[in-house]
Design an enzyme around this catalytic site. Structure first.
Site, PDB file in Angstrom:
ATOM      1  N   LYS A  72     -19.172  17.179  17.415  1.00 30.84           N
ATOM      2  CA  LYS A  72     -18.676  16.096  18.284  1.00 30.84           C
ATOM      3  C   LYS A  72     -19.677  14.934  18.237  1.00 30.84           C
ATOM      4  O   LYS A  72     -20.262  14.675  17.182  1.00 30.84           O
ATOM      5  CB  LYS A  72     -18.427  16.632  19.702  1.00 30.84           C
ATOM      6  CG  LYS A  72     -17.483  17.856  19.679  1.00 30.84           C
ATOM      7  CD  LYS A  72     -16.864  18.201  20.990  1.00 30.84           C
ATOM      8  CE  LYS A  72     -15.822  19.301  20.794  1.00 30.84           C
ATOM      9  NZ  LYS A  72     -15.131  19.707  21.999  1.00 30.84           N
ATOM     10  N   HIS A  74      -7.809  16.241  16.604  1.00 30.54           N
ATOM     11  CA  HIS A  74      -8.509  16.996  17.638  1.00 30.54           C
ATOM     12  C   HIS A  74      -8.024  16.505  18.998  1.00 30.54           C
ATOM     13  O   HIS A  74      -7.668  15.330  19.138  1.00 30.54           O
ATOM     14  CB  HIS A  74     -10.020  16.787  17.492  1.00 30.54           C
ATOM     15  CG  HIS A  74     -10.812  17.717  18.358  1.00 30.54           C
ATOM     16  ND1 HIS A  74     -11.028  17.475  19.690  1.00 30.54           N
ATOM     17  CD2 HIS A  74     -11.418  18.900  18.078  1.00 30.54           C
ATOM     18  CE1 HIS A  74     -11.737  18.474  20.195  1.00 30.54           C
ATOM     19  NE2 HIS A  74     -11.995  19.355  19.243  1.00 30.54           N
ATOM     20  N   GLU A  84      -6.258  25.050  19.729  1.00 30.52           N
ATOM     21  CA  GLU A  84      -7.302  24.861  20.738  1.00 30.52           C
ATOM     22  C   GLU A  84      -6.691  24.339  22.042  1.00 30.52           C
ATOM     23  O   GLU A  84      -6.413  23.139  22.150  1.00 30.52           O
ATOM     24  CB  GLU A  84      -8.324  23.811  20.276  1.00 30.52           C
ATOM     25  CG  GLU A  84      -9.127  24.175  19.071  1.00 30.52           C
ATOM     26  CD  GLU A  84     -10.387  23.312  18.947  1.00 30.52           C
ATOM     27  OE1 GLU A  84     -11.412  23.863  18.568  1.00 30.52           O
ATOM     28  OE2 GLU A  84     -10.339  22.098  19.249  1.00 30.52           O
ATOM     29  N   ILE A 138     -11.476  23.955  26.360  1.00 34.91           N
ATOM     30  CA  ILE A 138     -12.527  23.352  25.528  1.00 34.91           C
ATOM     31  C   ILE A 138     -13.762  23.041  26.365  1.00 34.91           C
ATOM     32  O   ILE A 138     -13.667  22.476  27.454  1.00 34.91           O
ATOM     33  CB  ILE A 138     -12.003  22.081  24.813  1.00 34.91           C
ATOM     34  CG1 ILE A 138     -10.983  22.486  23.734  1.00 34.91           C
ATOM     35  CG2 ILE A 138     -13.145  21.271  24.212  1.00 34.91           C
ATOM     36  CD1 ILE A 138     -10.375  21.324  22.969  1.00 34.91           C
ATOM     37  N   ALA A 171     -17.821  24.282  19.267  1.00 34.21           N
ATOM     38  CA  ALA A 171     -18.792  23.198  19.419  1.00 34.21           C
ATOM     39  C   ALA A 171     -19.925  23.620  20.345  1.00 34.21           C
ATOM     40  O   ALA A 171     -21.017  23.971  19.909  1.00 34.21           O
ATOM     41  CB  ALA A 171     -18.094  21.947  19.942  1.00 34.21           C
TER      42      ALA A 171
HETATM   43  O1  G3P Z   1     -13.450  21.476  18.058  1.00 32.12           O
HETATM   44  C1  G3P Z   1     -14.099  22.439  18.808  1.00 32.12           C
HETATM   45  C2  G3P Z   1     -13.741  22.408  20.215  1.00 32.12           C
HETATM   46  O2  G3P Z   1     -13.069  21.365  20.748  1.00 32.12           O
HETATM   47  C3  G3P Z   1     -14.072  23.551  21.051  1.00 32.12           C
HETATM   48  O3  G3P Z   1     -15.179  23.154  21.784  1.00 32.12           O
HETATM   49  O4  G3P Z   1     -17.153  23.491  23.105  1.00 32.12           O
HETATM   50  O5  G3P Z   1     -15.131  24.839  23.568  1.00 32.12           O
HETATM   51  O6  G3P Z   1     -16.456  25.263  21.509  1.00 32.12           O
HETATM   52  P1  G3P Z   1     -16.023  24.263  22.531  1.00 32.12           P
END
Ligand code: G3P
Length: 232
Positions: free
Chosen positions: A11, A93, A141, A146, A202
């Protein structure tokens, strides 16, 4: 990329910008090399070219635009990603949504140029629609998970298995990844068990106190990198 895989989307977290990001990328690439695991890095656009030169693992862009090189100030044509050394790109995304018409142009264009495409989907319906564009991969996702501490594989395993099933029905050549809240080897192993070919994550790595240790733990959830049998 080799499968199964762990894709680290950096990111624009401060830890991933400029010199801090170069250092982080080098350390994560070293873990990938030392463990033999398939790890892909998606650094911020501003650091893409530098990171691609620095590491010997695949580097992806976080976004691509449906434009051709020329008078397109501030945009990212696929050719610019190739020149920067990217092996592929994320697109759509949940933090950077893209109109369908634009993806209908940029996804095939990237693939013609040899850039692998991971198209992100917020839900099963979007995943099913995206599969018609034949990206190499679709990452499911759910936006609400997230950046959180509960992995999609625990909070909503049905969305992962459901996406796998629907994407396979529409386009069996598309590999499925999942992401949101993925933090541990258990989450990675569960993602594979649900039918994915890897995870997109991320904060579990980039925001970890010890990103190398976090990645080392995550790769333990992989059975061991193996080359993907390409069907196209
Ligand atoms: O692209 C990866 C994402 O949006 C997930 O983020 O921090 O939940 O692993 P995270």
């Amino acid at each position: 990329m080799r499968l199964p895989t762990i894709v680290v989307n950096c990111k624009t977290y401060p830890e991933a910008l400029g010199k801090r990001g170069w250092d982080l990328s080098g350390r994560l690439a070293a873990v990938a090399q030392e463990t033999g695991a398939s790890v892909v890095l998606a650094p911020p656009a501003s650091d893409l070219a530098h990171v691609a030169k620095l590491v010997r693992i695949p580097v992806f862009a976080q976004h691509v635009d449906a434009v051709t090189p020329g008078p397109t100030t501030g945009w990212l044509p696929p050719e610019s990603l190739l020149e920067a050394g990217a092996a592929g790109t994320l697109i759509n995304h949940s933090e950077r949504k893209v109109a369908w018409e634009e993806m209908a142009t940029s996804v095939p264009r990237c693939r013609e140029l040899g850039l692998e495409v991971i198209a992100c989907a917020d839900d099963i319906v979007e995943a099913e629609t995206l599969a018609k564009l034949s990206p190499d991969y679709i990452a499911i996702e759910p936006p609400e998970l997230i950046g959180g501490d509960i992995s999609v594989t625990t909070a909503n395993p049905e969305i992962v298995s459901g996406a796998v099933e629907r994407i396979r029905a529409v386009n069996p050549n598309v590999g499925v990844l999942c992401g949101a809240g993925v933090k541990s080897r258990k989450d990675v192993a569960k993602a594979l068990e649900l039918g994915t070919v890897g995870v997109l994550l991320a904060s579990g790595v980039v925001k970890a106190k010890d990103p190398e240790a976090a990645l080392r733990d995550l790769v333990k959830g992989l059975p061991g990198g193996r080359p993907r049998a390409r069907t196209r």
